[in-house]
Structures are given as C-alpha cells and as structure tokens.
Write a protein that holds these residues in place. Structure first.
Motif, PDB file in Angstrom:
ATOM      1  N   UNK A  54       0.639  -1.294  -0.180  1.00 59.65           N
ATOM      2  CA  UNK A  54      -0.539  -0.206  -0.489  1.00 59.65           C
ATOM      3  C   UNK A  54       0.904   1.026   0.145  1.00 59.65           C
ATOM      4  N   UNK A  55       2.252   1.296  -0.539  1.00 64.16           N
ATOM      5  CA  UNK A  55       3.195   1.938  -0.047  1.00 64.16           C
ATOM      6  C   UNK A  55       3.848   2.634   1.080  1.00 64.16           C
ATOM      7  N   UNK A  56       3.678   2.070   1.765  1.00 62.74           N
ATOM      8  CA  UNK A  56       3.931   2.175   3.433  1.00 62.74           C
ATOM      9  C   UNK A  56       5.512   2.071   3.615  1.00 62.74           C
ATOM     10  N   UNK A  57       5.862   3.187   4.956  1.00 63.18           N
ATOM     11  CA  UNK A  57       7.575   2.736   4.864  1.00 63.18           C
ATOM     12  C   UNK A  57       7.636   1.662   5.760  1.00 63.18           C
ATOM     13  N   UNK A  58       8.215   1.562   6.092  1.00 64.43           N
ATOM     14  CA  UNK A  58       8.802   0.221   8.213  1.00 64.43           C
ATOM     15  C   UNK A  58       9.333   2.187   8.455  1.00 64.43           C
ATOM     16  N   UNK A  59       9.459   3.546   8.766  1.00 59.66           N
ATOM     17  CA  UNK A  59       9.527   4.215   9.788  1.00 59.66           C
ATOM     18  C   UNK A  59       8.405   4.463  10.352  1.00 59.66           C
ATOM     19  N   UNK A  60       7.524   4.336   9.123  1.00 62.78           N
ATOM     20  CA  UNK A  60       6.423   4.918   9.458  1.00 62.78           C
ATOM     21  C   UNK A  60       5.323   3.870   9.547  1.00 62.78           C
ATOM     22  N   UNK A  61       5.882   3.002   9.763  1.00 71.61           N
ATOM     23  CA  UNK A  61       4.426   2.027  10.431  1.00 71.61           C
ATOM     24  C   UNK A  61       3.837   2.051  11.881  1.00 71.61           C
ATOM     25  N   UNK A  62       4.590   2.885  12.818  1.00 70.79           N
ATOM     26  CA  UNK A  62       3.879   3.336  13.732  1.00 70.79           C
ATOM     27  C   UNK A  62       2.782   4.095  14.110  1.00 70.79           C
ATOM     28  N   UNK A  63       2.349   4.798  12.926  1.00 62.20           N
ATOM     29  CA  UNK A  63       1.338   5.463  12.872  1.00 62.20           C
ATOM     30  C   UNK A  63       0.164   4.287  13.008  1.00 62.20           C
ATOM     31  N   UNK A  64       0.449   3.496  12.333  1.00 64.85           N
ATOM     32  CA  UNK A  64      -1.304   2.438  12.145  1.00 64.85           C
ATOM     33  C   UNK A  64      -1.491   2.349  13.668  1.00 64.85           C
ATOM     34  N   UNK A  65      -0.007   2.317  14.793  1.00 63.67           N
ATOM     35  CA  UNK A  65      -0.958   1.782  16.039  1.00 63.67           C
ATOM     36  C   UNK A  65      -1.208   3.319  16.449  1.00 63.67           C
ATOM     37  N   UNK A  66      -1.689   3.869  15.649  1.00 67.87           N
ATOM     38  CA  UNK A  66      -1.144   5.447  16.919  1.00 67.87           C
ATOM     39  C   UNK A  66      -2.815   5.568  18.443  1.00 67.87           C
ATOM     40  N   UNK A  67      -3.861   4.739  17.961  1.00 62.50           N
ATOM     41  CA  UNK A  67      -5.188   4.742  18.052  1.00 62.50           C
ATOM     42  C   UNK A  67      -5.310   3.479  19.617  1.00 62.50           C
TER      43      UNK A  67
END
Lengths: 473, 328
Positions: free
Chosen positions: A129-142
């Motif tokens: 889906x175009x995510x980077x590894x460094x951005x994957x922590x954004x998914x668990x924000x909530x």
C-alpha cells in the motif's frame, strides 16, 4: 560439490543483499546516514572478495596454517566414487517425502500462522500500500498497548513476502518456507558430507528434516526457519574454514552470520560465534604451549591471520547490529531495549544470591526442551576424533563451543527476561524453535561421533558387556 | 578363541521363561477388567467394530509405529545363527507386540470418540496407563531382542572381566557417550511421526477460519468503506480476536482502527467525525458490546464512560451482528 556449496551460499547472500537494497531504496532518509553507507559499501566489497577468492581458490599462506597440519587436511568425497546403493535411495526418498509433506501442508492449509498474520505478512501488505517501515508506527496510533509492534523484528521475511506478492505467483506465500527447508536439507548435506561421508550425511539430513521442531518451523510463517538456515550455513562454513583454510568460506560464513541479524535481532548468536572462534584459536595456542613459551612472538605471529580474521568477523557483525539499531532508534524514532542487557544477568545471580531462581530455570529448561536439550548436551561430550584417538579437530571444537555458548546465552536470556516463573511457560515453544539452529549442529557432532564409534569395531562386544553388567546389577 | 564366539557357548536356558514373562506383561491390563467383573457385571459392552476404520484416518502414527518396530526387528535383530526355538520365540514376541499395539490404538480411539473416562467406567481399562504402556513396549521389545540375540543369562565370567580391563578408558568413555546418544536419538525419532501426523489435525482445528469471531471481521470488511474509522472492543477477555488490533488490521487494512479504551481518554469529536463499529454478544460472557442508550443519545465503548453522539445508523443487519455508522 564445492561449486554447489558456493552457489547456494552466495545465493543466500545475494537474496539478502537484494532485500537490503530494496530496503535502502524504500528508506531514503536512512540511506544518507553514515552507518548505512559504511554497511552497504563493506557488504559489496566482501561479496566481491568472496567471488574473487573462490575464483582464484585462495587459501591461507602455508606459514599461517596451523602447526599440527596433518589433522586438518580436507578430503572431499564425491558421489561419483560410489554408486547409488539401496540405503541412499531409501534415504533420499524419505527426505523428499518429508519435504513434499511440508509443501502439501503449506499448499492446503487455510490460514497463516499467528505471528505471520499480525507481523510478517501484515507488513508485506502495508508495503504494497506504499507504507515505509519507518512510518508503520503511525498505524498503531489509536492503540496504546501495541505501540512499536511493527518494528520489533527486522524486515527480512516481510520483504520476502512482498516480493512474492509483487511477482503475482498464484500460489500461497507459505511455500517460501518449504523452499527454505529444501535449502537447509541440501546445505546440511553438502557442508557435512566431506566430514562424515555420503551415507552418514544423508542420514543426518534425513534426521534433521524429520525432526519435529524443524518440520514445524517449515509450516509456520515465522522467522525461525530462515534464521536457522542462515546461521547453520554461516557456522558450518566457518567450521570448514578452520579445517580447510579457504578464504571464501570464511567471508561467506561471516556474511551469512552477520546478516542473520536482519531476520531475528534479539538473540546475540553472532557474539557467541565470535567468542567461540577466538576461544578455538586460543585453544590452538594452548595446545602448542611449549612452543609458545619458548618462542612467544613467533608463535603469536603464526596465528596472527586468524586473529585478524576474527576481528573482521566481529566488525562486520557489529556493523550489522548497529545498522538496524540505528534505524529503529534514529530513523523510526522507536525506543527499544538493548539486547545486550541480559549479559549482565550472571552479575545479578551473585549480587542478589538468587540460586533458587537459577535451579528453577534449569528445571524449566529440562522440562520444556526435553530430549532436544539432552542431545545438545550429549553433543558437547561427543568424541569427534577423525584421525587418531586424542585429537579433536578445530572445527569440531568450534561447533561445540558455539553450542555451549548458545545454551548459556538462552539460560541468561531467560534469567534476564523475567523473574516471574509463570511467564516462562509461554516461552516454552518459541524458545526451542528459535534455538532450532542448534539441532543441525548438535546432530552433526553426534553423527560424527557415531561414525567414529562404528569404525572402531568394538561396539558389538561393548553392547554385549553393557547388557551383562545391567543384568548382573 | 575370538571374543564373539565365546558368547555362542551360552544358550538360552530360560527362553520359555522370557516368553511367559512377556505374555504376563502383555495381558496385564486384563486384570483391570477382571477387577470390574468381580464388582459388577458390565452392561455397556457396545459393538466396537464400527469404529475400526476411523483409526486409520485419526491416528496413523500409532499404526505406523508397530510396523517400524517390525521392520527394524526383522532386519537388525533377527537371530540368523540362533537356534530354531529362539527364532520362533522372536517371531511370537514381534507378532504379539504388533497386535497389542494395534488393539491399544483401537481402544484409544474408542475413548476419543466417546466421553472422557468412557473405557474405565465401562470396562475398567485405564486408558492413560495403556498409552504409556504402548510407548514402553518399544523399549522393552528392543531389550528382549538384544537379550535373545546376545543370549546372556549368566552373570559375568572372568574372561569378560579381563576384557574390560584390557580396554583403555578413552575408548570406554567414547562408547558410553555413544550409547547415551543412540538412546537419545531413538527417543527423539520415536516421537517424531506422532508429532508430524498429529500436527495437521491440530493446526486445522486451531486455525479453522481464525475462530468464531472471524465472522464479525468478515462482516466489517464487506460493509465498511475503505479509508474510514472502525472502533473495536477494548482489549478484554470477552473479545480475544476482535479486540486484537494486530490481527484485525491484517484484514481491514486501509481502515483506521481505534480502541474502545482510547475513546474514553480523548475528545473524539475533534479527531474524527464518523466511525463504524459492529454490535454483538460476546461468545464467552454473552455480554453485548457496546452499550447503547438511544434515549439520551449516549454510547459506552468501554462499559464505563458515556460518549454522546449526534446520529446512529444501522448499515447492515446480519442477525447476530449489527454494523452501525456513528456520527459524533
């Protein structure tokens, strides 16, 4: 045979390198860092060095070979020397049946393994889906409980899954793990064949593939099997280097060992292997103690190349370690514990006088690992003399030290992990699986011992006397 | 005189005693049946033969094990140069072992197909003991093979003692380790076929459609639009799968997942306007989630803190589960 060994190990290295290059392409902010530049340049140089040294058949100069040279001469046995016997055909058939069984299970099963769903395959989906590894922590924000979850493990298996999906192969992704099992079987056979011969090598391969723990790792989408594959190749290549003095074997072993950190990060197996390597060389020095005392500088210089190589092994492994750690801390800005922490565990035992705790731990290890622990320990005492009775070859000593230090590491890791005994039981299964690289190594030692045992021809009479003793008791 | 030939002098004087001991051991479970016969007449001896075919499908490893023993016994332990009577005894023991292994497997299958402790309550056979006996048999058979083959029923002679002295200790230690290793390997190899054959059953059973809560996840995938917010139950015992964000995210991926616990901490209206959730009863406690109060326009996502909303629409009604769209 040597060619095939080279091709397989360089294939594993290149597979990892391609994934690492994709990772670099993905994380452009990481690629500007000094660690990344150093790491990638050194990796490419070592790969070129491996190819060159294999092409030129580079061997350590004669002056630098061990003094007791006659023990470490390599002898290669090719399959063509002997025709296919019935035993070989049966063993090969059994190995293929077990591998086919794993392929069948992987093809027909309805769901992926637990961790495969939550971590490895999920990250491959995010990459698509175009995510980077460094951005994957954004998914668990909530979701506060699972913060930093997606960066707990390095990305090797996830990128492998991603490549599989990108190639549009209409088969389940789990088949990769059957492929790893095939690579493990071929690799173990090729790397041990000239130690123990073709028949014993085939029997060894069969008993490793048939081992329940190894088989279970081949049908679950987790990091255990690729991790043990890279480690087994790396450690066996280093053991062969200690026997044959071939340069490419050393560098290939170092790369495979160091790169295994990109599959599982927490276990410090590379540190154990490095210590084992230095201890092996030290044991060599102690063997020639008389010479060491009479001509100290000359003897030390004699072994200098081994020490220099050992330092290289340490440097490459440390570079790999710091690379992923730098990425997680600085680029993805995630806080994680240092995996060196549990090395301080023995200090706590002395400080807090926690002997009861240690006894509980040993009890737990015995009950959870069971027969496997028994074989690991038995392999430490296995007599592995290939020529003469008193000599123990360096490579065997090296493997023994690796097994011993790994066991120590797991004990310390468990001790440092938690003081709550109840929590250990959850580790029960995963502990043996993550230590599955010890299974081929310990089986190898055991089979070498068995072979020498059978060659002495005393075994029949000994079995008889042993039975007599038992009966009289 | 060669050492090996020395042993040929001894003969199996007590071969019939071995046979008798073996059969005593083999039929020892029947004592349990006798015990219950004395106390009461068994009334529930059902026709067991219906289940005989299901053994092959349910636990093939137990079928395979006796055959492996048979083959190993015939190839390696067969007394080629022994007396004829020895050979006959050898064959009898092998066959009886095979039959006992198969019959215990059959009994175990009956136990599995009925309620637990079924065999003990009807026939008096303790199945746990039988299963352990089944495993023990393997070692006992190998031991008897060795006994018959080596024919050692007399205690150590002076010659063997002399021979023990002649052996140097390095070789001795080597052989002791080898014996330990061989027994360890044998232990390991015996457990493996069971592991492999059982694995498939366990695996399919455990992960069948990811459990019963997978139904809700599928419902959410089908009815909630992509790039929207989905509220999940707080991480509690009642919702083992649906409250696990890491699993649910795998299926609902482009959608943002919000924990029910999170909503009590923050002011929701500022962060997102609309969200979706599935209302259903927990399989474990039968408690509905979330609690909705339509009169006051208030909803409880974590069973405690009320959150007011503007509008609540039902998107899909699947009988046991309803999917709502909420506007804060």
């Amino acid at each position: 045979m040597n060619k095939l060994t080279f091709l397989l190990s360089i294939f594993l290295v290149l597979l990892m390198l391609i994934e690492k290059l994709y990772f670099l392409h993905l994380e452009y902010s990481f690629s500007y860092s000094l660690v990344a530049k150093l790491e990638y340049v050194s990796l490419i140089i070592i790969v070129l060095l491996i190819c060159l040294s294999w092409w030129k058949k580079l061997v350590l100069p004669k002056d630098n070979r061990p003094i007791t040279n006659s023990l470490f001469t390599s002898r290669t046995i090719s399959l063509h020397q002997n025709k296919f016997s019935a035993v070989r055909v049966i063993l090969i058939a059994l190995i293929t049946i077990v591998i086919a069984l794993s392929i069948f299970i992987n093809l027909t099963k309805k769901s992926l393994d637990g961790d495969g769903v939550t971590m490895y395959d999920a990250r491959a989906k995010f990459l698509q889906a175009g995510y980077q590894f460094s951005n994957m922590n954004d998914l668990t924000y909530y979701n506060i409980q699972d913060k930093n979850y997606y960066l707990l493990y390095p990305p090797y298996t996830s990128i492998a899954h991603y490549f599989w999906y990108q190639a549009n192969i209409p088969l389940p992704v789990s088949l990769i793990y059957s492929g790893y099992l095939i690579l493990l079987a071929i690799g173990v056979f090729l790397l041990t064949q000239d130690f123990i011969g073709t028949d014993w090598g085939l029997f060894l391969t069969f008993s490793i593939v048939f081992n329940a723990t190894v088989f279970l790792t081949a049908v679950s989408e987790q990091t255990y099997l690729p991790y043990s594959l890279y480690l087994v190749y790396g450690i066996l290549l280093l053991a062969r280097f200690l026997r044959d003095n071939l340069v490419w074997e050393f560098f290939c072993g170092v790369l495979l060992l160091a790169l295994s950190q990109w599959i599982r990060f927490e276990e410090l197996v590379w540190l154990g292997v490095t210590i084992a390597y230095f201890l092996t060389i030290a044991a060599e020095l102690i063997k020639n103690l008389k010479r060491f005392f009479t001509k100290p500088i000359k003897t030390l210089l004699h072994y200098k190349i081994y020490f220099i190589y050992g330092l290289m092994l340490m440097a490459v492994s440390l570079l790999e370690y710091s690379s992923w750690r730098y990425f997680v801390h600085n680029i993805a800005s995630t806080l994680s514990q240092s995996s060196f922490n549990y090395l301080y565990a023995p200090l706590n035992i002395i400080k807090d006088n926690e002997l009861q705790h240690v006894i509980n731990l040993i009890k737990f290890l015995i009950f959870s690992w069971g027969v496997s622990l028994f074989i690991f320990i038995a392999s430490l005492f296995a007599t592995t003399n290939t020529q003469g009775r008193h000599a123990v070859t360096r490579s065997m000593l090296f493997i023994k030290l690796v097994i011993g230090l790994s066991l120590l590491m797991y004990c310390m890791g468990l001790y440092g992990a938690s003081f709550a005994g109840n929590w250990w039981e959850e580790l029960n299964v995963s502990l043996l699986r993550s230590a599955s690289y010890l299974i081929p190594l310990s089986y190898f030692l055991v089979f070498t011992s068995l072979k020498t045992f059978c060659q002495t021809h005393h075994w029949k009479t000994f079995v008889k006397t042993a039975i007599k003793i038992i009966i009289t008791i | 005189m060669p050492f090996a030939r020395l042993y040929d002098r001894y003969h199996v004087y007590y071969r019939y005693l071995v046979l008798a001991a073996w059969f005593f051991y083999l039929f020892s479970p029947l004592f349990f049946v006798l015990r219950i016969f004395i106390h009461s007449y068994p009334e529930n001896f059902l026709p067991f033969y219906k289940e005989i075919f299901s053994i092959v499908t349910n636990n093939p490893s137990y079928i395979a094990l006796p055959f492996i023993i048979l083959f190993i016994g015939m190839i390696y332990f067969y007394p080629k140069h022994g007396a004829n009577k020895d050979k006959i005894i050898f064959k009898i023991i092998l066959l009886s072992a095979l039959i006992s292994q198969l019959s215990i497997t059959y009994l175990e299958n009956i136990e599995l197909s009925h309620y637990p402790n079924y065999l003990f309550s009807t026939t008096g056979l303790p199945i746990d003991i039988l299963i352990t006996k089944n495993k023990l048999d393997v070692y006992l058979i190998i031991f008897i093979f060795l006994l018959i083959k080596t024919r050692q029923f007399k205690h150590l002679s002076s010659r063997t003692k002399k021979y023990l002295v002649q052996i140097n200790w390095l070789n001795y230690s080597q052989i002791v380790t080898a014996i330990i290793i061989i027994s360890g390997l044998a232990l390991h190899l015996i457990t493996i076929p069971k592991e492999i054959f059982y694995f498939r059953q366990d695996y399919n059973y455990k992960n069948r459609n990811y459990g019963s809560e997978y139904f809700y996840i599928q419902a959410l995938v089908n009815s909630v639009p992509k790039y929207s917010n989905v509220i999940l139950p707080p991480k509690v015992y009642d919702w083992p799968l649906l409250s696990n964000h890491l699993v649910v995210r795998y299926f609902l991926f482009p959608r943002t997942l919000i924990s029910g616990n999170y909503l009590k901490l923050n002011i929701t209206r500022k962060q997102f306007n609309t969200a979706y959730f599935v209302e259903s009863n927990s399989f474990r406690t039968q408690q509905p989630w979330p609690k909705i109060n339509n009169q006051d326009k208030v909803i409880f996502f974590d069973y405690k803190d009320p959150i007011s909303y503007q509008q609540l629409d039902t998107i899909a009604d699947l009988g046991t589960a309803k999917i709502y769209k909420i506007i804060f």
